[in-house]
Design an enzyme around this catalytic site. Structure first.
Site, PDB file in Angstrom:
ATOM      1  N   GLY A  60      55.671  30.487 129.833  1.00 14.54           N
ATOM      2  CA  GLY A  60      55.078  31.622 129.135  1.00 14.54           C
ATOM      3  C   GLY A  60      56.367  32.765 129.175  1.00 14.54           C
ATOM      4  N   ALA A  61      56.763  33.009 127.853  1.00 17.12           N
ATOM      5  CA  ALA A  61      57.767  34.152 127.416  1.00 17.12           C
ATOM      6  C   ALA A  61      57.156  35.429 127.223  1.00 17.12           C
ATOM      7  N   GLY A  62      56.036  35.672 127.671  1.00 15.00           N
ATOM      8  CA  GLY A  62      55.315  37.124 127.348  1.00 15.00           C
ATOM      9  C   GLY A  62      56.436  37.983 128.400  1.00 15.00           C
ATOM     10  N   ASN A 103      57.760  28.040 126.385  1.00 13.93           N
ATOM     11  CA  ASN A 103      56.814  28.945 125.444  1.00 13.93           C
ATOM     12  C   ASN A 103      56.662  28.010 123.979  1.00 13.93           C
ATOM     13  N   VAL A 135      52.133  24.222 126.905  1.00 10.38           N
ATOM     14  CA  VAL A 135      51.550  23.779 128.125  1.00 10.38           C
ATOM     15  C   VAL A 135      50.310  23.284 128.029  1.00 10.38           C
ATOM     16  N   GLU A 193      43.153  51.246 119.016  1.00 14.21           N
ATOM     17  CA  GLU A 193      44.247  51.409 118.611  1.00 14.21           C
ATOM     18  C   GLU A 193      44.112  50.361 117.336  1.00 14.21           C
ATOM     19  N   ALA A 248      50.702  45.341 130.204  1.00 11.25           N
ATOM     20  CA  ALA A 248      52.097  44.944 129.848  1.00 11.25           C
ATOM     21  C   ALA A 248      53.034  45.573 130.911  1.00 11.25           C
ATOM     22  N   GLN A 249      52.656  47.050 131.196  1.00  9.00           N
ATOM     23  CA  GLN A 249      53.352  47.869 132.354  1.00  9.00           C
ATOM     24  C   GLN A 249      53.469  47.004 133.465  1.00  9.00           C
ATOM     25  N   LYS A 273      54.884  57.288 123.403  1.00 11.26           N
ATOM     26  CA  LYS A 273      54.752  55.867 123.387  1.00 11.26           C
ATOM     27  C   LYS A 273      55.970  55.338 122.582  1.00 11.26           C
TER      28      LYS A 273
HETATM   29  P1  FAD Z   1      51.453  37.638 127.029  1.00 12.10           P
HETATM   30  O1  FAD Z   1      52.449  39.019 126.720  1.00 12.10           O
HETATM   31  O2  FAD Z   1      50.292  37.454 126.268  1.00 12.10           O
HETATM   32  O3  FAD Z   1      52.530  36.355 126.905  1.00 12.10           O
HETATM   33  C1  FAD Z   1      52.172  35.338 127.279  1.00 12.10           C
HETATM   34  C2  FAD Z   1      53.082  34.309 126.654  1.00 12.10           C
HETATM   35  O4  FAD Z   1      52.698  32.880 126.831  1.00 12.10           O
HETATM   36  C3  FAD Z   1      53.319  34.355 125.173  1.00 12.10           C
HETATM   37  O5  FAD Z   1      54.712  34.282 124.742  1.00 12.10           O
HETATM   38  C4  FAD Z   1      52.377  32.871 124.656  1.00 12.10           C
HETATM   39  O6  FAD Z   1      53.053  32.448 123.293  1.00 12.10           O
HETATM   40  C5  FAD Z   1      52.658  32.039 125.797  1.00 12.10           C
HETATM   41  N1  FAD Z   1      51.655  30.919 125.975  1.00 12.10           N
HETATM   42  C6  FAD Z   1      50.529  31.197 125.966  1.00 12.10           C
HETATM   43  N2  FAD Z   1      49.827  29.897 125.943  1.00 12.10           N
HETATM   44  C7  FAD Z   1      50.872  28.901 126.291  1.00 12.10           C
HETATM   45  C8  FAD Z   1      50.791  27.771 126.311  1.00 12.10           C
HETATM   46  N3  FAD Z   1      49.727  26.907 126.422  1.00 12.10           N
HETATM   47  N4  FAD Z   1      52.010  26.723 126.322  1.00 12.10           N
HETATM   48  C9  FAD Z   1      53.305  27.842 126.255  1.00 12.10           C
HETATM   49  N5  FAD Z   1      53.216  28.970 126.020  1.00 12.10           N
HETATM   50  C10 FAD Z   1      51.982  29.598 125.986  1.00 12.10           C
HETATM   51  N6  FAD Z   1      49.520  46.924 127.793  1.00 12.10           N
HETATM   52  C11 FAD Z   1      50.005  48.124 128.163  1.00 12.10           C
HETATM   53  O7  FAD Z   1      50.723  48.170 129.327  1.00 12.10           O
HETATM   54  N7  FAD Z   1      50.534  49.160 127.408  1.00 12.10           N
HETATM   55  C12 FAD Z   1      49.874  49.052 126.086  1.00 12.10           C
HETATM   56  O8  FAD Z   1      50.296  50.078 125.199  1.00 12.10           O
HETATM   57  C13 FAD Z   1      49.333  47.764 125.573  1.00 12.10           C
HETATM   58  N8  FAD Z   1      48.940  47.693 124.138  1.00 12.10           N
HETATM   59  C14 FAD Z   1      48.319  46.563 123.852  1.00 12.10           C
HETATM   60  C15 FAD Z   1      47.959  46.335 122.481  1.00 12.10           C
HETATM   61  C16 FAD Z   1      47.186  45.442 122.023  1.00 12.10           C
HETATM   62  C17 FAD Z   1      46.822  45.297 120.556  1.00 12.10           C
HETATM   63  C18 FAD Z   1      47.034  44.480 123.011  1.00 12.10           C
HETATM   64  C19 FAD Z   1      46.124  43.129 122.417  1.00 12.10           C
HETATM   65  C20 FAD Z   1      47.322  44.429 124.474  1.00 12.10           C
HETATM   66  C21 FAD Z   1      47.963  45.562 124.657  1.00 12.10           C
HETATM   67  N9  FAD Z   1      48.160  45.745 125.931  1.00 12.10           N
HETATM   68  C22 FAD Z   1      48.953  47.068 126.641  1.00 12.10           C
HETATM   69  C23 FAD Z   1      47.825  44.812 127.170  1.00 12.10           C
HETATM   70  C24 FAD Z   1      49.462  43.588 127.318  1.00 12.10           C
HETATM   71  O9  FAD Z   1      49.771  43.199 125.775  1.00 12.10           O
HETATM   72  C25 FAD Z   1      49.044  42.500 128.299  1.00 12.10           C
HETATM   73  O10 FAD Z   1      48.534  42.895 129.345  1.00 12.10           O
HETATM   74  C26 FAD Z   1      50.300  41.755 128.160  1.00 12.10           C
HETATM   75  O11 FAD Z   1      50.893  41.360 127.101  1.00 12.10           O
HETATM   76  C27 FAD Z   1      50.273  40.725 129.334  1.00 12.10           C
HETATM   77  O12 FAD Z   1      51.506  40.024 129.356  1.00 12.10           O
HETATM   78  P2  FAD Z   1      51.718  38.534 129.922  1.00 12.10           P
HETATM   79  O13 FAD Z   1      52.982  38.400 130.051  1.00 12.10           O
HETATM   80  O14 FAD Z   1      50.495  38.248 130.879  1.00 12.10           O
HETATM   81  O15 FAD Z   1      51.146  37.638 128.533  1.00 12.10           O
HETATM   82  P1  NAD Z   2      39.437  46.274 127.578  1.00 11.89           P
HETATM   83  O1  NAD Z   2      38.340  45.370 128.684  1.00 11.89           O
HETATM   84  O2  NAD Z   2      39.810  47.260 128.224  1.00 11.89           O
HETATM   85  O3  NAD Z   2      37.962  46.884 126.774  1.00 11.89           O
HETATM   86  C1  NAD Z   2      36.848  46.239 126.061  1.00 11.89           C
HETATM   87  C2  NAD Z   2      35.820  47.189 125.652  1.00 11.89           C
HETATM   88  O4  NAD Z   2      34.678  46.221 125.120  1.00 11.89           O
HETATM   89  C3  NAD Z   2      35.034  47.799 126.741  1.00 11.89           C
HETATM   90  O5  NAD Z   2      35.065  49.070 126.476  1.00 11.89           O
HETATM   91  C4  NAD Z   2      33.724  47.078 127.115  1.00 11.89           C
HETATM   92  O6  NAD Z   2      32.536  47.918 127.162  1.00 11.89           O
HETATM   93  C5  NAD Z   2      33.724  46.621 125.579  1.00 11.89           C
HETATM   94  N1  NAD Z   2      32.530  45.532 125.348  1.00 11.89           N
HETATM   95  C6  NAD Z   2      32.404  44.501 126.167  1.00 11.89           C
HETATM   96  N2  NAD Z   2      31.396  43.529 125.826  1.00 11.89           N
HETATM   97  C7  NAD Z   2      30.976  44.298 124.716  1.00 11.89           C
HETATM   98  C8  NAD Z   2      29.891  44.092 123.669  1.00 11.89           C
HETATM   99  N3  NAD Z   2      29.217  42.799 123.849  1.00 11.89           N
HETATM  100  N4  NAD Z   2      29.598  44.804 122.624  1.00 11.89           N
HETATM  101  C9  NAD Z   2      30.327  45.809 122.265  1.00 11.89           C
HETATM  102  N5  NAD Z   2      31.211  46.214 123.325  1.00 11.89           N
HETATM  103  C10 NAD Z   2      31.579  45.472 124.446  1.00 11.89           C
HETATM  104  O7  NAD Z   2      39.801  45.299 126.640  1.00 11.89           O
HETATM  105  P2  NAD Z   2      41.038  45.580 125.669  1.00 11.89           P
HETATM  106  O8  NAD Z   2      40.731  46.670 125.106  1.00 11.89           O
HETATM  107  O9  NAD Z   2      41.037  44.122 124.957  1.00 11.89           O
HETATM  108  O10 NAD Z   2      42.158  45.864 126.628  1.00 11.89           O
HETATM  109  C11 NAD Z   2      42.544  44.710 127.355  1.00 11.89           C
HETATM  110  C12 NAD Z   2      43.680  45.183 128.550  1.00 11.89           C
HETATM  111  O11 NAD Z   2      44.851  45.479 127.593  1.00 11.89           O
HETATM  112  C13 NAD Z   2      43.302  46.465 129.208  1.00 11.89           C
HETATM  113  O12 NAD Z   2      43.805  46.382 130.621  1.00 11.89           O
HETATM  114  C14 NAD Z   2      43.912  47.693 128.617  1.00 11.89           C
HETATM  115  O13 NAD Z   2      44.029  48.647 129.267  1.00 11.89           O
HETATM  116  C15 NAD Z   2      44.903  46.825 128.095  1.00 11.89           C
HETATM  117  N6  NAD Z   2      45.552  47.510 126.585  1.00 11.89           N
HETATM  118  C16 NAD Z   2      46.195  48.797 126.838  1.00 11.89           C
HETATM  119  C17 NAD Z   2      46.687  49.585 125.893  1.00 11.89           C
HETATM  120  C18 NAD Z   2      47.488  50.619 125.954  1.00 11.89           C
HETATM  121  O14 NAD Z   2      47.760  51.059 127.044  1.00 11.89           O
HETATM  122  N7  NAD Z   2      47.786  51.505 125.018  1.00 11.89           N
HETATM  123  C19 NAD Z   2      46.241  48.901 124.374  1.00 11.89           C
HETATM  124  C20 NAD Z   2      45.448  47.882 124.393  1.00 11.89           C
HETATM  125  C21 NAD Z   2      45.210  47.120 125.604  1.00 11.89           C
END
Ligand code: FAD
Ligand code: NAD
Length: 396
Positions: free
Chosen positions: A10-12, A37, A81, A170, A313-314, A373
């Protein structure tokens, strides 16, 4: 052991930062480093709500791995994977290739948590990858064009966002911004468009500061988002959602943003998990497996009060940096450091120029939060790709 083989899945945020640290710390002949990845790019998951709504191109959230990996030190495998066999110390890819390792890093991210709710897997979209968000954007546009041909079908113009966590909030901010443009492009009366953000808990953004929550809801309501709070979604069908109150909302677009669980590959490999996440030790090791490390959304760590840290991500970045340094230390026979997260606060966008944030005890609103941000995005881009990438990608 000869030259140790380090395999990173995974290259996340977690996997990439582990790789970049190793690339920085080790000489080319000290370890055989392989990164696997699905794609030949890293995506900035924290931006995916923008291309999903269509307020930014999907390409903007992609970063080519070619530009940031040192080919002399890291062997990149574009592959998916399929399974991990910890007892054999091997990983199988979908194409049948088998890779062996001395040290394994699992950073495969998350998948949507559906809590077993009927119909979600089949009928709802989720914001989880570049390909997934391209699909959401095109589907939204298609709904507008379909409505122009079937003007009785207001369900085409009804959009449901499940969950008012940060992802749901968001995405609503961006969709609210995109709406006027879509209405102009397709000659649709904005009054006919409905965007519902449906939350099960008694409040949006459960656990966050009440004043910031109110601010976020006010901003989104001004953009046309209608909240239904304390209203769990009970079922999803091809025609919309059924709420626990018995109300049915007819919609052809349900975006499920109600939480995540760890990638199911981890559980299938036999690691002990909670919501798909491995409860790792202070060195990010999977219990019972000295040479398997887990980072990012696949890993579960707890604070001093025994509460789990949310998957962010943090934390994934910090885990990757610590683990990369620790693996380099292990290769050299040095001692690893314990992982201690340093929370820098939370910043969330509410669409163009708008945001909320909490950094220490300081609350941030509006353009200040949005600017902070962007600054945080800039720091991340600089970290992975230097000034060049930061300048290329950042939006002012
Ligand atoms: P990911 O970043 O999801 O990376 C996983 C990697 O694994 C990807 O490159 C994927 O392609 C690869 N992969 C998956 N399955 C396979 C496989 N089977 N084989 C090969 N490769 C594979 N967090 C914050 O802290 N601040 C924020 O502002 C924030 N904003 C967010 C906004 C949105 C819309 C979302 C959805 C999430 C946000 N998050 C935020 C949460 C954050 O994005 C995740 O916690 C973070 O991406 C996790 O990092 P990771 O390395 O575990 O996985
Ligand atoms: P989350 O778990 O933080 O929020 C999901 C929400 O869905 C909760 O409020 C929950 O009560 C609600 N929910 C659950 N079941 C439901 C149902 N049946 N019907 C209606 N609502 C329901 O999930 P997320 O928003 O996808 O975030 C995932 C992770 O990514 C979290 O750790 C979050 O902090 C992080 N994230 C961070 C940022 C940021 O920092 N800007 C942005 C996006 C995500």
């Amino acid at each position: 052991m000869g030259t140790p083989k380090i395999l990173i899945l995974g290259a996340g945020y977690g996997g990439l930062l582990t790789t970049l640290q190793l690339q920085k710390k080790l000489n080319y002949n000290e370890a055989e480093i392989t990164l696997v990845n699905k794609h030949n790019y890293h995506y900035i998951t924290t931006w995916l709500h923008e291309p999903a709504a269509g307020t930014a191109p999907a390409d903007h959230a992609r970063v080519s791995l070619d530009g940031i990996l040192n080919k002399d030190k890291v062997n990149f495998v574009k592959g998916t994977v399929q399974a991990i066999q910890p007892e054999e110390q091997t990983v199988t890819l979908e194409n049948g290739e088998v890779l062996s390792y001395d040290y394994l890093v699992v950073g495969l991210g998350s998948e949507p948590e559906t809590f077993g709710i009927e119909g979600l897997k089949e009928h709802a979209f989720s914001i989880r990858s570049i390909n997934a968000v391209r699909n959401i954007r095109e589907h939204i546009e298609y709904m507008f064009s379909k409505f122009k041909n079937e003007p009785d079908r207001t369900d085409y113009l009804t959009f449901v966002v499940g969950g008012a966590g940060f992802t749901g909030i968001e995405f609503c901010g961006e969709l609210g911004d995109r709406l006027p443009e879509l209405c102009r492009e397709f000659d649709v009366d904005p009054e006919l468009v409905k965007i519902y953000c449906i939350e099960a808990a008694p409040t949006a953004l459960p656990g966050f500061d009440p004043e910031l929550i109110q601010y976020a809801m006010d901003v989104l309501e001004r953009k046309g988002i209608e909240f239904k709070i304390g209203t769990p979604i009970k079922q999803c069908t091809p025609d919309g959602v059924l709420l626990a109150t018995g109300e049915e909302i007819k919609s052809k677009t349900v975006v499920w943003a109600a939480g995540v669980r760890g990638n199911n590959i981890v559980e299938k490999a036999g690691f002990e998990v909670m919501r798909g996440r491995v409860k790792v030790d202070e060195y990010l090791r999977a219990p019972g497996h000295e040479n398997v490390f887990v980072v990012g959304d696949c890993a579960l760590i707890f604070n001093e009060e025994g509460r789990p840290y949310p998957p962010t991500a943090q934390i994934a970045v910090q885990e990757g940096e610590t683990l990369g340094a620790n693996l380099a230390a292990l290769v050299r026979g040095d001692l690893p450091q314990k992982f201690i997260p340093h929370l820098q606060g939370t910043l969330a966008s509410l669409g163009k120029g708008e945001g909320i944030g909490q950094v220490g005890s300081k609350k941030l609103f509006g353009s200040t939060a949005a600017m902070m941000k962007k600054a945080s995005d800039l720091r991340y881009l600089y970290k992975i790709g230097g000034v060049g990438l930061a300048l290329k990608k950042v939006k002012l």
